[in-house]
Design a protein around this motif. Structure first.
Motif, PDB file in Angstrom:
ATOM      1  N   LEU A  84      11.136  -6.091  -1.878  1.00 31.35           N
ATOM      2  CA  LEU A  84      12.483  -7.003  -1.447  1.00 31.35           C
ATOM      3  C   LEU A  84      12.942  -7.740  -2.558  1.00 31.35           C
ATOM      4  O   LEU A  84      14.011  -7.794  -2.857  1.00 31.35           O
ATOM      5  N   ALA A  85      11.954  -8.292  -3.374  1.00 30.64           N
ATOM      6  CA  ALA A  85      12.380  -9.163  -4.666  1.00 30.64           C
ATOM      7  C   ALA A  85      13.189  -8.324  -5.356  1.00 30.64           C
ATOM      8  O   ALA A  85      14.156  -8.564  -6.183  1.00 30.64           O
ATOM      9  N   LYS A 120       1.771  -7.027   2.590  1.00 32.36           N
ATOM     10  CA  LYS A 120       2.805  -7.936   2.286  1.00 32.36           C
ATOM     11  C   LYS A 120       3.173  -8.285   1.036  1.00 32.36           C
ATOM     12  O   LYS A 120       4.543  -8.481   0.629  1.00 32.36           O
ATOM     13  N   LYS A 121       2.421  -8.093   0.183  1.00 28.75           N
ATOM     14  CA  LYS A 121       2.918  -8.615  -1.232  1.00 28.75           C
ATOM     15  C   LYS A 121       3.681  -7.172  -1.875  1.00 28.75           C
ATOM     16  O   LYS A 121       4.618  -7.559  -2.579  1.00 28.75           O
ATOM     17  N   ALA A 179       5.663  -5.247   0.125  1.00 29.75           N
ATOM     18  CA  ALA A 179       6.918  -5.432   0.757  1.00 29.75           C
ATOM     19  C   ALA A 179       7.734  -6.556   0.255  1.00 29.75           C
ATOM     20  O   ALA A 179       8.716  -6.436  -0.216  1.00 29.75           O
ATOM     21  N   LEU A 180       7.071  -7.598  -0.220  1.00 25.96           N
ATOM     22  CA  LEU A 180       7.828  -8.771  -0.625  1.00 25.96           C
ATOM     23  C   LEU A 180       8.312  -8.647  -2.131  1.00 25.96           C
ATOM     24  O   LEU A 180       9.437  -8.798  -2.668  1.00 25.96           O
ATOM     25  N   GLY A 181       7.488  -7.973  -2.937  1.00 23.53           N
ATOM     26  CA  GLY A 181       7.741  -7.578  -4.146  1.00 23.53           C
ATOM     27  C   GLY A 181       8.856  -6.641  -4.348  1.00 23.53           C
ATOM     28  O   GLY A 181       9.922  -6.695  -4.983  1.00 23.53           O
ATOM     29  N   SER A 200      -2.808  -8.018   3.700  1.00 20.33           N
ATOM     30  CA  SER A 200      -2.089  -8.766   2.435  1.00 20.33           C
ATOM     31  C   SER A 200      -1.728  -8.141   1.425  1.00 20.33           C
ATOM     32  O   SER A 200      -0.649  -8.601   0.628  1.00 20.33           O
TER      33      SER A 200
END
Length: 355
Positions: A202-203, A195-196, A198-200, A192
């Motif tokens: 990415l953003a 994932k945070k 990686a998405l952070g 988890s």
């Protein structure tokens, strides 16, 4: 039982496959930055030689007009403080060289990738606006930022010295620091948390890249435009214009837009009265004959100078220009100085009288 084993096998295969799949990205990202550093230290050392015509200060100065987030002032300050500038160029070039080499070798992979991410952001903020037909500097920095982020997240599972280090020092697998710095093992995060992260990232990459592109050229939510600082058409900002008691005129000029690939040429300078009538003129021949003391340049690199076609300058040049008296009498009313370049563009500024 068989299904569970199959799933486990696929997971291991995917990790192995991703390591091979990212190998080209890691090698080329490393080569790009190693190439930047090696050109300066090995193949084109003039770039770090302050006495050479290709000294990096000239390149930095061309970036100054369009640099973002206050970097215009940072570059200006460095250009006026030689040892700070020289130290910065050497350290930045060495960091590029080392980070690029380490990426190609797969040594301290995540740390090296993180450094290239920082380089990409820095280069974007400084040079991203440049490029006459497309934003060349932005394109390279945008790609490098995405590549560096991918390597940082995924590490270097194959053909990397990080893996050899881990085999020699297996206890390092328990070190959070080695997991963050190296690339042989996953980062010490729960799924988890990963994932945070990686998405952070990415953003950040998407917002930074798309946001700067929209600022520089539009074409996202607005029509295409040349940007706040035009990368192809020269522009001069004039300020602090003065008429002196002896009839000479001085004015501060800053070439704050245009391509650094070609000089701008000022071929005519006029004095205008309050009604716009021409009352004094310095033609191309007179401008070409101006002595060196007519140019009080702010920086030691790109300068305003006299040339074969009047006054010439490269993007980023800034100077106080002094024009000798050419009129017997000048009116007491408001006067304006007007410069005309080789393409017929006009630049004006009001003049005040010195006491």
């Amino acid at each position: 039982m068989g299904l569970t084993a199959a799933k486990h096998h696929v997971t291991e295969d995917n990790a192995w496959i991703s390591g091979l799949g990212l190998l080209a990205v890691r090698i080329i990202q490393g080569f790009i930055y190693w190439g930047g550093g090696s050109r300066r230290f090995i193949y084109a050392p003039d770039k770090i030689n302050p006495e050479a015509p290709h000294w990096m200060a000239y390149k930095f100065q061309t970036a100054m007009p369009g640099a973002l987030l206050g970097f215009e002032q940072v570059i200006s300050f460095m250009l006026q403080h030689f040892w700070l500038l020289f130290t910065g160029v050497i350290l930045f070039s060495a960091a590029e060289l080392i980070a690029g080499l380490f990426l190609m070798l797969g040594l301290f992979t995540r740390l090296s990738a993180f450094l290239t991410m920082g380089f990409s952001v820095l280069l974007m903020l400084m040079f991203g606006w440049q490029g006459a037909t497309c934003i060349d500097e932005w394109t390279m920095a945008a790609c490098n930022l995405a590549m560096g982020t991918t390597i940082f997240l995924c590490g270097s599972r194959q053909y990397a010295l990080d893996n050899l280090i881990l085999k020699k020092y297996p206890r390092w697998s328990e070190s959070s620091l080695f997991r963050w710095v190296g690339g042989a093992l996953p980062v010490p995060l729960q799924p988890s948390g990963y994932k945070k992260l990686a998405l952070g990232l990415l953003a950040f990459v998407v917002i930074f890249n798309v946001g700067t592109y929209s600022y520089y050229r539009g074409s996202v939510v607005t029509p295409f435009h040349q940007g706040p600082v035009n990368p192809s058409i020269h522009h001069i900002s004039l300020s602090r214009g003065e008429v002196h008691e002896d009839g000479s005129v001085s004015i501060h000029a800053y070439l704050d837009a245009g391509t650094p690939e070609a000089a701008m040429h000022i071929m005519d300078v006029w004095l205008l009265d309050a009604q716009g009538n021409k009352i004094a003129h310095w033609d191309t021949e007179q401008l070409s004959a101006l002595p060196k003391n007519s140019f009080d340049n702010d920086y030691a690199y790109n300068k305003f100078v006299s040339g074969p076609y009047g006054i010439q300058a490269i993007v980023g040049a800034a100077a106080t220009l002094i024009f000798p008296s050419v009129a017997n009498t000048l009116p007491d009313s408001q006067m304006t100085l007007m410069m005309i370049d080789a393409d017929g563009r006009k630049f004006k500024a009001p003049l005040s009288r010195t006491k």
